[in-house]
Design a protein around this motif. Structure first.
Motif, mmCIF file in Angstrom:
data_model
loop_
_atom_site.group_PDB
_atom_site.id
_atom_site.type_symbol
_atom_site.label_atom_id
_atom_site.label_comp_id
_atom_site.label_asym_id
_atom_site.label_seq_id
_atom_site.Cartn_x
_atom_site.Cartn_y
_atom_site.Cartn_z
ATOM 1 N N HIS A 31 0.869 -1.178 0.000
ATOM 2 C CA HIS A 31 0.000 0.000 0.000
ATOM 3 C C HIS A 31 0.903 1.225 0.000
ATOM 4 O O HIS A 31 2.125 1.103 0.057
ATOM 5 C CB HIS A 31 -0.987 -0.013 1.165
ATOM 6 C CG HIS A 31 -0.414 -0.074 2.546
ATOM 7 N ND1 HIS A 31 0.496 -1.038 2.958
ATOM 8 C CD2 HIS A 31 -0.622 0.721 3.637
ATOM 9 C CE1 HIS A 31 0.798 -0.849 4.227
ATOM 10 N NE2 HIS A 31 0.152 0.214 4.659
ATOM 11 N N VAL A 32 0.299 2.419 -0.101
ATOM 12 C CA VAL A 32 1.114 3.611 -0.365
ATOM 13 C C VAL A 32 1.395 4.445 0.880
ATOM 14 O O VAL A 32 1.875 5.576 0.758
ATOM 15 C CB VAL A 32 0.489 4.488 -1.480
ATOM 16 C CG1 VAL A 32 0.322 3.672 -2.751
ATOM 17 C CG2 VAL A 32 -0.839 5.110 -1.057
ATOM 18 N N HIS A 33 1.148 3.915 2.082
ATOM 19 C CA HIS A 33 1.585 4.630 3.282
ATOM 20 C C HIS A 33 3.100 4.801 3.213
ATOM 21 O O HIS A 33 3.822 3.930 2.726
ATOM 22 C CB HIS A 33 1.164 3.887 4.544
ATOM 23 C CG HIS A 33 -0.318 3.915 4.776
ATOM 24 N ND1 HIS A 33 -0.940 3.105 5.704
ATOM 25 C CD2 HIS A 33 -1.314 4.652 4.203
ATOM 26 C CE1 HIS A 33 -2.247 3.345 5.696
ATOM 27 N NE2 HIS A 33 -2.495 4.267 4.790
ATOM 28 N N LEU A 34 3.600 5.925 3.721
ATOM 29 C CA LEU A 34 4.964 6.339 3.404
ATOM 30 C C LEU A 34 6.039 5.443 4.005
ATOM 31 O O LEU A 34 7.155 5.390 3.478
ATOM 32 C CB LEU A 34 5.177 7.788 3.840
ATOM 33 C CG LEU A 34 4.278 8.815 3.129
ATOM 34 C CD1 LEU A 34 4.626 10.219 3.581
ATOM 35 C CD2 LEU A 34 4.402 8.696 1.613
ATOM 36 N N ASP A 35 5.745 4.736 5.102
ATOM 37 C CA ASP A 35 6.745 3.817 5.650
ATOM 38 C C ASP A 35 6.905 2.576 4.773
ATOM 39 O O ASP A 35 7.863 1.819 4.925
ATOM 40 C CB ASP A 35 6.426 3.428 7.095
ATOM 41 C CG ASP A 35 5.005 2.929 7.289
ATOM 42 O OD1 ASP A 35 4.105 3.344 6.533
ATOM 43 O OD2 ASP A 35 4.769 2.136 8.226
ATOM 44 N N LEU A 86 6.452 -0.854 -11.384
ATOM 45 C CA LEU A 86 5.899 -0.739 -10.038
ATOM 46 C C LEU A 86 4.483 -1.293 -10.046
ATOM 47 O O LEU A 86 3.659 -0.895 -10.878
ATOM 48 C CB LEU A 86 5.910 0.716 -9.579
ATOM 49 C CG LEU A 86 5.397 0.993 -8.161
ATOM 50 C CD1 LEU A 86 6.163 2.146 -7.536
ATOM 51 C CD2 LEU A 86 3.898 1.317 -8.144
ATOM 52 N N VAL A 87 4.191 -2.210 -9.133
ATOM 53 C CA VAL A 87 2.883 -2.845 -9.026
ATOM 54 C C VAL A 87 2.200 -2.336 -7.766
ATOM 55 O O VAL A 87 2.784 -2.355 -6.679
ATOM 56 C CB VAL A 87 3.017 -4.387 -8.969
ATOM 57 C CG1 VAL A 87 1.647 -5.042 -8.865
ATOM 58 C CG2 VAL A 87 3.772 -4.898 -10.188
ATOM 59 N N VAL A 88 0.941 -1.887 -7.914
ATOM 60 C CA VAL A 88 0.243 -1.267 -6.792
ATOM 61 C C VAL A 88 -1.260 -1.474 -6.976
ATOM 62 O O VAL A 88 -1.750 -1.672 -8.093
ATOM 63 C CB VAL A 88 0.606 0.245 -6.718
ATOM 64 C CG1 VAL A 88 0.103 1.001 -7.946
ATOM 65 C CG2 VAL A 88 0.123 0.901 -5.435
ATOM 66 N N HIS A 89 -1.994 -1.453 -5.879
ATOM 67 C CA HIS A 89 -3.452 -1.511 -5.915
ATOM 68 C C HIS A 89 -3.982 -0.375 -6.804
ATOM 69 O O HIS A 89 -3.435 0.738 -6.780
ATOM 70 C CB HIS A 89 -3.986 -1.358 -4.485
ATOM 71 C CG HIS A 89 -5.435 -1.650 -4.306
ATOM 72 N ND1 HIS A 89 -6.433 -0.827 -4.795
ATOM 73 C CD2 HIS A 89 -6.076 -2.671 -3.655
ATOM 74 C CE1 HIS A 89 -7.615 -1.324 -4.467
ATOM 75 N NE2 HIS A 89 -7.432 -2.442 -3.784
ATOM 76 N N PRO A 90 -5.038 -0.607 -7.573
ATOM 77 C CA PRO A 90 -5.567 0.459 -8.426
ATOM 78 C C PRO A 90 -5.885 1.752 -7.673
ATOM 79 O O PRO A 90 -5.733 2.850 -8.231
ATOM 80 C CB PRO A 90 -6.838 -0.166 -9.021
ATOM 81 C CG PRO A 90 -6.562 -1.634 -9.029
ATOM 82 C CD PRO A 90 -5.748 -1.900 -7.794
ATOM 83 N N ARG A 91 -6.319 1.648 -6.411
ATOM 84 C CA ARG A 91 -6.626 2.857 -5.636
ATOM 85 C C ARG A 91 -5.367 3.654 -5.276
ATOM 86 O O ARG A 91 -5.469 4.836 -4.925
ATOM 87 C CB ARG A 91 -7.358 2.486 -4.342
ATOM 88 C CG ARG A 91 -8.810 2.057 -4.509
ATOM 89 C CD ARG A 91 -9.388 1.660 -3.157
ATOM 90 N NE ARG A 91 -10.789 1.323 -3.204
ATOM 91 C CZ ARG A 91 -11.780 2.168 -2.926
ATOM 92 N NH1 ARG A 91 -11.492 3.410 -2.587
ATOM 93 N NH2 ARG A 91 -13.037 1.776 -2.979
ATOM 94 N N HIS A 131 -1.432 7.965 -6.669
ATOM 95 C CA HIS A 131 -0.553 8.598 -5.683
ATOM 96 C C HIS A 131 0.923 8.344 -5.979
ATOM 97 O O HIS A 131 1.786 9.078 -5.496
ATOM 98 C CB HIS A 131 -0.891 8.085 -4.283
ATOM 99 C CG HIS A 131 -2.258 8.458 -3.830
ATOM 100 N ND1 HIS A 131 -2.654 9.759 -3.632
ATOM 101 C CD2 HIS A 131 -3.353 7.695 -3.545
ATOM 102 C CE1 HIS A 131 -3.917 9.792 -3.231
ATOM 103 N NE2 HIS A 131 -4.360 8.548 -3.177
ATOM 104 N N MET A 132 1.215 7.303 -6.745
ATOM 105 C CA MET A 132 2.587 7.056 -7.154
ATOM 106 C C MET A 132 2.975 7.946 -8.344
ATOM 107 O O MET A 132 4.090 8.423 -8.433
ATOM 108 C CB MET A 132 2.769 5.577 -7.518
ATOM 109 C CG MET A 132 2.638 4.623 -6.339
ATOM 110 S SD MET A 132 4.001 4.823 -5.131
ATOM 111 C CE MET A 132 3.262 5.944 -3.928
ATOM 112 N N VAL A 133 2.025 8.171 -9.229
ATOM 113 C CA VAL A 133 2.275 9.018 -10.400
ATOM 114 C C VAL A 133 2.340 10.485 -9.990
ATOM 115 O O VAL A 133 3.162 11.247 -10.496
ATOM 116 C CB VAL A 133 1.179 8.784 -11.460
ATOM 117 C CG1 VAL A 133 1.366 9.725 -12.648
ATOM 118 C CG2 VAL A 133 1.210 7.328 -11.931
#
Length: 308
Positions: A66-70, A87-92, A96-98
């Motif tokens: 997930h995209v929490h900063l830690d 980079l693989v990430v949940h669609p939600r 936030h990565m882009v």
């Protein structure tokens, strides 16, 4: 530290030793990272890659739980050093990565710009063409090794876990709780849930824990921290504590000192369970080790209470 099946546990150096992990998976000369810590962790991750005999060009994937900063704060910096990785990430979490501006603004509103700069470093965007959105069940192939991404909400709606069938293990981010090695006893690891503001959903978290346990893995790899076994017992402990924490939140509703009351109630809960687990460190030491987690759990419960 390495484990079988080419899994390396990497200490990102965040907060204190053995607090925040990233993982390096190596298969037939190719590599993937699961989570990456903050910007300050990037040199550690690249050093671990070199110690495993690999070059940055041999990394195919960075998978974020997930995209929490830690977990993901250093993603942009790391990706800039991995020329062929996706980079693989949940669609939600993909947007936030882009464009991490909203992530930065939200965290800065809580902690302040100066603390953000020193703790996490400035967030770097990841080019959109390098981001892969992982629907539930999405399989990442690492040199023929299948890493299946499973949506596991409860801690955050943009959370996924990674099931590695080859290793018969799951990389759980924050879904399967927190288990710090300082609390290990002869009875094994001690565990507690993490709510974290702002998307704690107890029913979803219960279901996600059960979903991972139903895979019958022999181990879970937690971001906080490391490999744990004895999973049926740990899952039971998590379920019991989630229910207790929700009961505390309901009991705290309407209290003028709600936050302080929740902090004390959570500390009492964890101290009592740690003592019953055979940990002799005492309540004061527990508060020192779990101070940040107790604070975040109280905040997460309060946000849930207001929303519910």
């Amino acid at each position: 530290m390495s484990t079988p099946h080419g899994i390396h546990t990497l200490d990102t150096g965040f907060v204190r030793p053995r607090f925040d992990a990233a993982y390096l998976l190596v298969e037939d000369g190719r590599a993937a990272f699961v989570d990456c810590g903050t910007n300050h962790a990037v040199p550690r991750l690249l050093d671990a890659l070199a110690a495993a005999g690999l070059e940055p060009a041999q990394v195919d994937w960075l998978i974020l739980t997930h995209v929490h900063l830690d977990h993901a704060g250093g993603a942009g910096e790391l990706m800039a050093r991995l020329p062929h990785a996706k980079l693989v990430v949940h669609p939600r979490g993909a947007r936030h990565m882009v464009d991490p501006a909203q992530l930065w603004a939200g965290a800065s509103a809580v902690y302040g710009e100066a603390v953000m700069e020193s703790t996490y470093g400035r967030l770097r965007p990841v080019p959109a063409e390098r981001v892969v959105e992982a629907p539930d069940g999405h399989v990442v192939e690492l040199a023929g090794r299948a890493l299946r991404c499973l949506h596991t909400p409860g801690h955050a709606r943009h959370h996924l876990a990674v099931h590695d069938a080859r290793a018969n293990a799951c990389f759980t981010g924050d879904t399967f709780g927190l288990s710090y090695r300082e609390f290990d006893t002869a009875r094994g690891p001690f565990i507690l849930p993490t709510t974290s503001p702002v998307q704690f959903e107890p029913a979803a978290l219960h279901a996600s824990i059960d979903r991972l346990l139903a895979l019958r893995p022999e181990a879970m790899y937690l971001t906080h921290y490391g490999r744990v076994e004895d999973l049926a017992r740990l899952a039971r402990d998590l379920h019991e504590q989630i229910d207790a924490m929700v009961a505390f939140a309901r009991a705290a509703a309407g209290k003028p000192d709600r936050h302080a009351w929740l902090l004390d109630a959570l500390a009492d809960l964890y101290a009592g369970r740690a003592a019953a687990h055979g940990w002799s460190g005492g309540r004061k030491r527990l508060r020192e080790l779990l101070d940040m987690d107790i604070e975040l759990n109280a905040q997460g419960l309060e946000v849930w209470l207001e929303r519910a």
